[in-house]
Design a protein around this motif. Structure first.
Motif, PDB file in Angstrom:
ATOM      1  N   ASN A 225     -31.610 -24.075 -10.603  1.00 35.61           N
ATOM      2  CA  ASN A 225     -32.909 -23.924 -10.436  1.00 35.61           C
ATOM      3  C   ASN A 225     -33.657 -24.676  -9.535  1.00 35.61           C
ATOM      4  O   ASN A 225     -34.805 -24.678  -8.871  1.00 35.61           O
ATOM      5  CB  ASN A 225     -33.714 -23.972 -11.869  1.00 35.61           C
ATOM      6  N   ALA A 226     -33.235 -26.118  -9.719  1.00 33.30           N
ATOM      7  CA  ALA A 226     -33.731 -27.136  -9.115  1.00 33.30           C
ATOM      8  C   ALA A 226     -33.412 -27.264  -7.589  1.00 33.30           C
ATOM      9  O   ALA A 226     -34.102 -27.641  -6.713  1.00 33.30           O
ATOM     10  CB  ALA A 226     -33.494 -28.626  -9.720  1.00 33.30           C
ATOM     11  N   LEU A 227     -32.295 -26.844  -7.248  1.00 34.78           N
ATOM     12  CA  LEU A 227     -31.537 -27.257  -5.711  1.00 34.78           C
ATOM     13  C   LEU A 227     -31.850 -25.948  -5.039  1.00 34.78           C
ATOM     14  O   LEU A 227     -31.978 -26.081  -3.944  1.00 34.78           O
ATOM     15  CB  LEU A 227     -30.030 -27.396  -6.195  1.00 34.78           C
ATOM     16  N   ASP A 228     -31.852 -24.777  -5.583  1.00 35.48           N
ATOM     17  CA  ASP A 228     -32.062 -23.576  -4.698  1.00 35.48           C
ATOM     18  C   ASP A 228     -33.062 -23.342  -4.018  1.00 35.48           C
ATOM     19  O   ASP A 228     -33.179 -23.028  -2.784  1.00 35.48           O
ATOM     20  CB  ASP A 228     -31.682 -22.160  -5.635  1.00 35.48           C
ATOM     21  N   PRO A 229     -34.430 -23.948  -4.471  1.00 31.37           N
ATOM     22  CA  PRO A 229     -35.570 -23.850  -3.570  1.00 31.37           C
ATOM     23  C   PRO A 229     -35.547 -25.138  -2.109  1.00 31.37           C
ATOM     24  O   PRO A 229     -36.523 -24.700  -1.437  1.00 31.37           O
ATOM     25  CB  PRO A 229     -36.510 -24.200  -4.576  1.00 31.37           C
ATOM     26  N   ILE A 230     -34.552 -25.714  -2.431  1.00 21.82           N
ATOM     27  CA  ILE A 230     -34.549 -26.678  -1.338  1.00 21.82           C
ATOM     28  C   ILE A 230     -34.612 -26.426  -0.006  1.00 21.82           C
ATOM     29  O   ILE A 230     -33.613 -25.339   0.161  1.00 21.82           O
ATOM     30  CB  ILE A 230     -33.569 -27.915  -1.511  1.00 21.82           C
ATOM     31  N   LYS A 231     -35.540 -26.452   0.833  1.00 26.47           N
ATOM     32  CA  LYS A 231     -35.501 -26.164   2.160  1.00 26.47           C
ATOM     33  C   LYS A 231     -34.949 -26.869   3.136  1.00 26.47           C
ATOM     34  O   LYS A 231     -34.605 -27.953   3.135  1.00 26.47           O
ATOM     35  CB  LYS A 231     -37.165 -25.944   2.689  1.00 26.47           C
ATOM     36  N   PRO A 232     -34.196 -26.208   4.301  1.00 26.84           N
ATOM     37  CA  PRO A 232     -33.571 -26.916   5.227  1.00 26.84           C
ATOM     38  C   PRO A 232     -34.409 -27.740   6.276  1.00 26.84           C
ATOM     39  O   PRO A 232     -35.868 -27.450   6.165  1.00 26.84           O
ATOM     40  CB  PRO A 232     -32.773 -25.841   6.124  1.00 26.84           C
ATOM     41  N   GLY A 233     -33.746 -28.795   6.784  1.00 29.44           N
ATOM     42  CA  GLY A 233     -34.626 -29.498   7.475  1.00 29.44           C
ATOM     43  C   GLY A 233     -34.831 -28.879   8.906  1.00 29.44           C
ATOM     44  O   GLY A 233     -34.250 -27.669   9.220  1.00 29.44           O
ATOM     45  N   ILE A 234     -36.008 -29.104   9.787  1.00 35.74           N
ATOM     46  CA  ILE A 234     -36.316 -28.379  10.818  1.00 35.74           C
ATOM     47  C   ILE A 234     -35.714 -29.060  12.126  1.00 35.74           C
ATOM     48  O   ILE A 234     -36.125 -30.272  12.074  1.00 35.74           O
ATOM     49  CB  ILE A 234     -37.857 -28.268  11.108  1.00 35.74           C
ATOM     50  N   THR A 235     -35.205 -28.308  12.821  1.00 34.44           N
ATOM     51  CA  THR A 235     -34.583 -28.708  14.024  1.00 34.44           C
ATOM     52  C   THR A 235     -35.541 -29.569  14.827  1.00 34.44           C
ATOM     53  O   THR A 235     -36.556 -29.035  15.117  1.00 34.44           O
ATOM     54  CB  THR A 235     -33.687 -27.845  14.857  1.00 34.44           C
ATOM     55  N   GLY A 236     -35.214 -31.002  15.312  1.00 40.89           N
ATOM     56  CA  GLY A 236     -36.255 -31.558  16.240  1.00 40.89           C
ATOM     57  C   GLY A 236     -37.290 -32.167  15.430  1.00 40.89           C
ATOM     58  O   GLY A 236     -37.980 -32.990  16.162  1.00 40.89           O
ATOM     59  N   VAL A 237     -37.282 -32.282  14.244  1.00 39.49           N
ATOM     60  CA  VAL A 237     -38.032 -33.066  13.404  1.00 39.49           C
ATOM     61  C   VAL A 237     -37.387 -33.629  12.581  1.00 39.49           C
ATOM     62  O   VAL A 237     -36.467 -33.447  11.880  1.00 39.49           O
ATOM     63  CB  VAL A 237     -39.106 -31.923  12.577  1.00 39.49           C
ATOM     64  N   ASN A 238     -37.955 -35.131  12.387  1.00 39.81           N
ATOM     65  CA  ASN A 238     -37.317 -35.993  11.135  1.00 39.81           C
ATOM     66  C   ASN A 238     -37.951 -35.823   9.859  1.00 39.81           C
ATOM     67  O   ASN A 238     -38.786 -36.242   9.618  1.00 39.81           O
ATOM     68  CB  ASN A 238     -37.645 -37.476  11.654  1.00 39.81           C
ATOM     69  N   ASP A 239     -37.218 -34.916   9.112  1.00 41.67           N
ATOM     70  CA  ASP A 239     -37.962 -34.592   7.717  1.00 41.67           C
ATOM     71  C   ASP A 239     -37.201 -35.641   6.832  1.00 41.67           C
ATOM     72  O   ASP A 239     -36.214 -36.003   6.936  1.00 41.67           O
ATOM     73  CB  ASP A 239     -37.378 -33.209   7.594  1.00 41.67           C
ATOM     74  N   LEU A 240     -38.116 -35.708   5.642  1.00 44.01           N
ATOM     75  CA  LEU A 240     -37.762 -36.692   4.678  1.00 44.01           C
ATOM     76  C   LEU A 240     -37.458 -35.685   3.420  1.00 44.01           C
ATOM     77  O   LEU A 240     -38.206 -34.794   3.141  1.00 44.01           O
ATOM     78  CB  LEU A 240     -38.934 -37.597   4.447  1.00 44.01           C
ATOM     79  N   PHE A 241     -36.176 -36.189   2.895  1.00 48.71           N
ATOM     80  CA  PHE A 241     -35.803 -35.482   1.600  1.00 48.71           C
ATOM     81  C   PHE A 241     -36.018 -36.395   0.420  1.00 48.71           C
ATOM     82  O   PHE A 241     -35.663 -37.482   0.465  1.00 48.71           O
ATOM     83  CB  PHE A 241     -34.445 -34.797   1.393  1.00 48.71           C
ATOM     84  N   PHE A 242     -36.250 -35.978  -0.890  1.00 51.69           N
ATOM     85  CA  PHE A 242     -36.473 -36.874  -2.257  1.00 51.69           C
ATOM     86  C   PHE A 242     -35.608 -36.403  -3.126  1.00 51.69           C
ATOM     87  O   PHE A 242     -35.578 -35.392  -3.573  1.00 51.69           O
ATOM     88  CB  PHE A 242     -37.694 -37.060  -2.580  1.00 51.69           C
ATOM     89  N   ILE A 243     -34.803 -37.504  -3.903  1.00 47.53           N
ATOM     90  CA  ILE A 243     -34.171 -37.511  -4.996  1.00 47.53           C
ATOM     91  C   ILE A 243     -34.595 -38.568  -5.908  1.00 47.53           C
ATOM     92  O   ILE A 243     -34.308 -39.653  -5.662  1.00 47.53           O
ATOM     93  CB  ILE A 243     -32.368 -37.564  -4.686  1.00 47.53           C
ATOM     94  N   GLY A 244     -35.141 -37.995  -7.015  1.00 47.95           N
ATOM     95  CA  GLY A 244     -35.495 -39.052  -8.151  1.00 47.95           C
ATOM     96  C   GLY A 244     -34.247 -39.021  -9.085  1.00 47.95           C
ATOM     97  O   GLY A 244     -33.717 -38.152  -9.676  1.00 47.95           O
ATOM     98  N   PHE A 245     -33.989 -40.330  -9.993  1.00 52.42           N
ATOM     99  CA  PHE A 245     -32.986 -40.463 -10.823  1.00 52.42           C
ATOM    100  C   PHE A 245     -33.498 -41.348 -11.880  1.00 52.42           C
ATOM    101  O   PHE A 245     -33.486 -42.468 -11.891  1.00 52.42           O
ATOM    102  CB  PHE A 245     -31.795 -40.847 -10.164  1.00 52.42           C
TER     103      PHE A 245
END
Length: 467
Positions: A225-245
């Motif tokens: 449920n938490a991981l399936d909605p994660i969108k892929p990064g866009i080619t040509g853009v420096n995307d930021l992903f977050f993981i909180g623990f």
């Protein structure tokens, strides 16, 4: 007969009053010396009685001022260490001074003059500097140190008959010998708090509410449920992903901090649709994946598959209790979970093929994680040095001190990672000094290649936020 027997008592009483009158005159002369009044030093009365009275007054000043400045004060003898080191420094400087003059009586003179000046310096450093705004804090402390050094040089100059080289030697000796005081708490009090809420998490009733088998078998569903909605990064853009623990269930602050940080990251730094939270807390067992070592590995592996390795950056925020052997506590009683080591984090990131990584760790002794995690592609910011505790892990808090300095009330302007992290370090230092806490000494490491990557990331964050 009664008249004659009362004479010694009256004499003692009179001597005591005279001693205190001289004490306050000496303290007044000390204040004048801080203002560089030239003849103040000649009016100071030097005696063993005055040295003892001045030492006692300085101790009393430290007790009263630190008590007044500490919320919910609880007495702590650690302040004696500061006073003891300060006295030892004064003795060493006095000894060297007496050797320079060839007059052993000058040792007592230096001690008396020193403790004429110290109470006022303590008041200024403890009660005034702590209230400086963050933007002027460093400048304020630099100015204070320069002023104190100039006062020391001015006093030595007068006592040494205006011999500048010898006066400079005494001033330099005083400054160098004072370095150990940097890491000593100069307060007799620390802030106390009621830990009943923390202990409640371990109560029998709370533990029995946890269905261990249900928790273990629900992880597959919660992770999906938490991981399936994660969108892929866009080619040509420096995307930021977050993981909180947030991995310690004994205090709600870790859960609340991860929730707050994820919200800020999604709203301000563009991680909406690219963030996941792992939390250990009885309140989130049915809704959020556990903050376990296995779940962290799975989450990072999945996020790594959504990232463009050459472009995208993962920001991993970990908050929990840390140990002196540099492990992050992972607790969700009554479950038996493994603690996290820095080597584990590095292995999980490497296995997930996550090259660009920002790792923020809010835990005691977290500086000990840096050596195992650092490389040219990483930024690592920890709440404390390898041998220092960090603060703010109270059940009622919304953030730890580290998390609050980083993410609470972000200014509405383009985010600059390094600039913001340096400002957070200053906020933490100021707060710890104000609350009379032993400095946690946050640590910041930035790889050479990461410095350039941050500029690209900041540019694309601004672009994604533009209407």
């Amino acid at each position: 007969m009664d008249v004659y027997t009362s004479i010694p008592k009256e004499s003692k009483h009179s001597a005591l009053i005279k001693g205190f009158r001289i004490l306050f005159l000496n303290l007044y002369c000390g204040i004048q010396l801080l203002a560089f009044r030239r003849h103040a030093i000649d009016r100071i009365t030097v005696s063993y009685d005055q040295f003892i009275l001045l030492l006692g007054f300085y101790t009393l000043t430290a007790l009263v001022v630190s008590y007044a400045a500490t919320p919910n004060p609880v007495f702590d003898l650690s302040g004696l260490g500061y006073l003891g080191v300060k006295l030892l420094i004064a003795l060493v400087v006095g000894y060297v001074f007496a050797k320079l003059t060839g007059d052993q009586s000058d040792l007592l003179r230096i001690l008396v003059i020193t403790y004429c000046v110290l109470p006022a310096l303590y008041l200024i450093s403890f009660a005034l500097l702590a209230y400086l705004p963050v933007t002027t804090l460093v400048a304020g402390y630099v100015a204070f140190i320069a002023w104190a050094l100039a006062v020391c040089f001015y006093i030595a100059l007068q006592l040494l008959e205006w011999n500048k080289p010898k006066a400079a030697l005494i001033a330099a000796l005083w400054l160098g010998a004072s370095y150990p005081l940097v890491n000593l708490s100069f307060s007799f009090w620390y802030e106390g708090y009621d830990d009943d809420n923390e202990l409640a998490a371990y109560s029998t009733g709370a533990l029995h509410e946890v269905n261990q088998e249900h928790v273990y078998y629900s992880q597959y569903r919660l992770l999906n449920n938490a991981l399936d909605p994660i969108k892929p990064g866009i080619t040509g853009v420096n995307d930021l992903f977050f993981i909180g623990f947030g991995s310690d269930s004994s205090q709600d602050v870790f859960m609340k901090e991860i929730e707050h940080v994820q919200r800020v990251m999604d709203q301000r730094l563009g991680t909406s649709g690219r963030s996941v939270a792992l939390i250990n807390n009885p309140k989130t067992l049915d809704t959020t994946p556990l903050a376990s070592s296995t779940n962290l590995r799975i989450a990072l592996k999945h996020i790594g598959s959504k990232m463009n390795p050459d472009e995208d950056v993962a920001l991993l925020y970990l908050t929990s209790h840390g140990s002196m052997d540099h492990e992050l506590a992972v607790q969700m009683w009554p479950l038996d979970l493994n603690n996290i080591r820095p080597e584990d984090i590095r292995a999980y990131l490497d296995d997930a093929d996550i090259r660009w990584r920002i790792i923020l760790i809010s835990a005691c002794y977290s500086g000990g994680f840096i050596k195992a995690l650092q490389n040219e592609y990483s930024l690592i910011f920890t709440a404390a040095a390898p041998d220092k505790a960090s603060f703010g892990c109270s059940n009622e808090n919304e953030y730890t001190y580290f998390g609050e300095a980083l993410f609470k009330n972000l200014e509405d302007k383009p985010y600059q990672f390094v600039e913001h992290f340096v400002q957070a370090m200053e906020r933490i230092r100021q707060r710890e000094r104000y609350e009379n806490l032993t400095p946690s000494e946050p640590q910041l490491f930035i790889g050479n290649l990461m410095k350039e990557k941050l500029k690209l990331l900041e540019r694309d964050i601004v672009s994604s936020a533009a209407p």
